[in-house]
Design a protein around this motif. Structure first.
Motif, PDB file in Angstrom:
ATOM      1  N   PRO A  10      -3.941   6.327   0.535  1.00  0.00           N
ATOM      2  CA  PRO A  10      -3.087   7.491   0.759  1.00  0.00           C
ATOM      3  C   PRO A  10      -3.589   7.759   2.148  1.00  0.00           C
ATOM      4  O   PRO A  10      -4.684   7.813   2.662  1.00  0.00           O
ATOM      5  CB  PRO A  10      -3.703   8.704  -0.087  1.00  0.00           C
ATOM      6  N   THR A  12      -3.464  10.538   4.054  1.00  0.00           N
ATOM      7  CA  THR A  12      -4.028  11.796   4.440  1.00  0.00           C
ATOM      8  C   THR A  12      -5.525  11.865   4.415  1.00  0.00           C
ATOM      9  O   THR A  12      -6.105  11.308   3.688  1.00  0.00           O
ATOM     10  CB  THR A  12      -3.565  12.857   3.321  1.00  0.00           C
ATOM     11  N   PRO A  17      -7.507  12.785  -1.642  1.00  0.00           N
ATOM     12  CA  PRO A  17      -6.490  11.743  -2.010  1.00  0.00           C
ATOM     13  C   PRO A  17      -6.803  10.622  -2.296  1.00  0.00           C
ATOM     14  O   PRO A  17      -6.347  10.032  -3.362  1.00  0.00           O
ATOM     15  CB  PRO A  17      -5.489  11.683  -0.655  1.00  0.00           C
ATOM     16  N   LYS A  18      -7.835  10.200  -2.066  1.00  0.00           N
ATOM     17  CA  LYS A  18      -8.434   8.595  -2.467  1.00  0.00           C
ATOM     18  C   LYS A  18      -9.013   8.717  -4.004  1.00  0.00           C
ATOM     19  O   LYS A  18      -8.865   7.991  -4.739  1.00  0.00           O
ATOM     20  CB  LYS A  18      -9.512   8.140  -1.516  1.00  0.00           C
ATOM     21  N   LEU A  21      -6.169   9.084  -6.171  1.00  0.00           N
ATOM     22  CA  LEU A  21      -5.428   7.621  -6.396  1.00  0.00           C
ATOM     23  C   LEU A  21      -6.300   6.664  -7.405  1.00  0.00           C
ATOM     24  O   LEU A  21      -5.660   6.025  -8.275  1.00  0.00           O
ATOM     25  CB  LEU A  21      -5.476   6.923  -5.158  1.00  0.00           C
ATOM     26  N   TYR A  81       1.266  10.875  -7.508  1.00  0.00           N
ATOM     27  CA  TYR A  81       2.197  11.418  -6.565  1.00  0.00           C
ATOM     28  C   TYR A  81       1.263  12.588  -5.831  1.00  0.00           C
ATOM     29  O   TYR A  81       1.433  12.667  -4.566  1.00  0.00           O
ATOM     30  CB  TYR A  81       3.113  12.465  -7.433  1.00  0.00           C
ATOM     31  N   ALA A  83      -1.921  12.033  -4.800  1.00  0.00           N
ATOM     32  CA  ALA A  83      -2.558  11.356  -4.163  1.00  0.00           C
ATOM     33  C   ALA A  83      -1.830  11.229  -2.707  1.00  0.00           C
ATOM     34  O   ALA A  83      -2.515  11.174  -1.531  1.00  0.00           O
ATOM     35  CB  ALA A  83      -3.074  10.212  -4.571  1.00  0.00           C
ATOM     36  N   TYR A  84      -0.595  10.898  -2.878  1.00  0.00           N
ATOM     37  CA  TYR A  84       0.465  10.646  -1.792  1.00  0.00           C
ATOM     38  C   TYR A  84       1.046  11.758  -1.035  1.00  0.00           C
ATOM     39  O   TYR A  84       1.561  11.857  -0.009  1.00  0.00           O
ATOM     40  CB  TYR A  84       1.336   9.496  -1.944  1.00  0.00           C
ATOM     41  N   HIS A  85       1.089  12.948  -1.896  1.00  0.00           N
ATOM     42  CA  HIS A  85       1.824  14.020  -1.582  1.00  0.00           C
ATOM     43  C   HIS A  85       0.781  15.346  -1.467  1.00  0.00           C
ATOM     44  O   HIS A  85       1.135  16.226  -1.974  1.00  0.00           O
ATOM     45  CB  HIS A  85       2.984  14.285  -2.172  1.00  0.00           C
TER      46      HIS A  85
END
Length: 146
Positions: A10, A12, A17-18, A21, A81, A83-85
């Motif tokens: 990710p 961000t 976020p990691k 994930l 989702y 993690a990436y948003h």
């Protein structure tokens, strides 16, 4: 190869976020094992000490394991989702709810329904859900765009 793998992380900044994930990927693996074997799911949902032998109930069936695998995969999709948003408030909230559901499920199976007992197989999901919830609640302002 390394640049390809890094491009999937990710974008961000920050570790949350990691982490989301990572927990999503672990959940996908957990879902696969729930569909392929009862061994690991049975480690979590084991007979309680109050179940008298030899009529100890089998808490884990093939159906319950697959149901758990499906539920876990859904949680993995939500975490992926997030993690990436992670800056999207609705997605962030969904991830929080996914961890709340996981925490509520595992604790209720332990405390209310007595289908598990405290030990390493239960401690992992309880600590991960608790720690992630605390982390997410304390980091809301750092990630969510107002």
């Amino acid at each position: 190869m390394a640049s390809t793998i890094l491009s999937l992380v990710p974008p961000t900044p920050g570790l949350l976020p990691k982490w989301l994930l990572f927990t999503a990927l672990i959940s996908v693996g957990n879902s696969i094992q729930a569909y392929t074997t009862l061994k690991f799911t049975a480690r979590v949902y084991n007979p309680t000490p109050i179940d008298p032998p030899p009529t100890t109930p089998k808490h884990v069936t093939a159906l319950s394991s697959r149901t758990f695998g499906t539920w876990t995969f859904l949680a993995a999709v939500i975490r992926l989702y997030a993690a990436y948003h992670i800056t999207n408030a609705a997605v962030y909230q969904l991830a929080i709810w996914a961890y709340v559901c996981a925490f509520g499920h595992f604790v209720s199976e332990w405390v209310v329904f007595k289908t598990t007992r405290w030990g390493l197989p239960l401690a992992g999901p309880v600590f991960i859900s608790t720690g992630t919830l605390i982390w997410m609640f304390t980091q809301w302002d750092a990630y969510v765009v107002a």
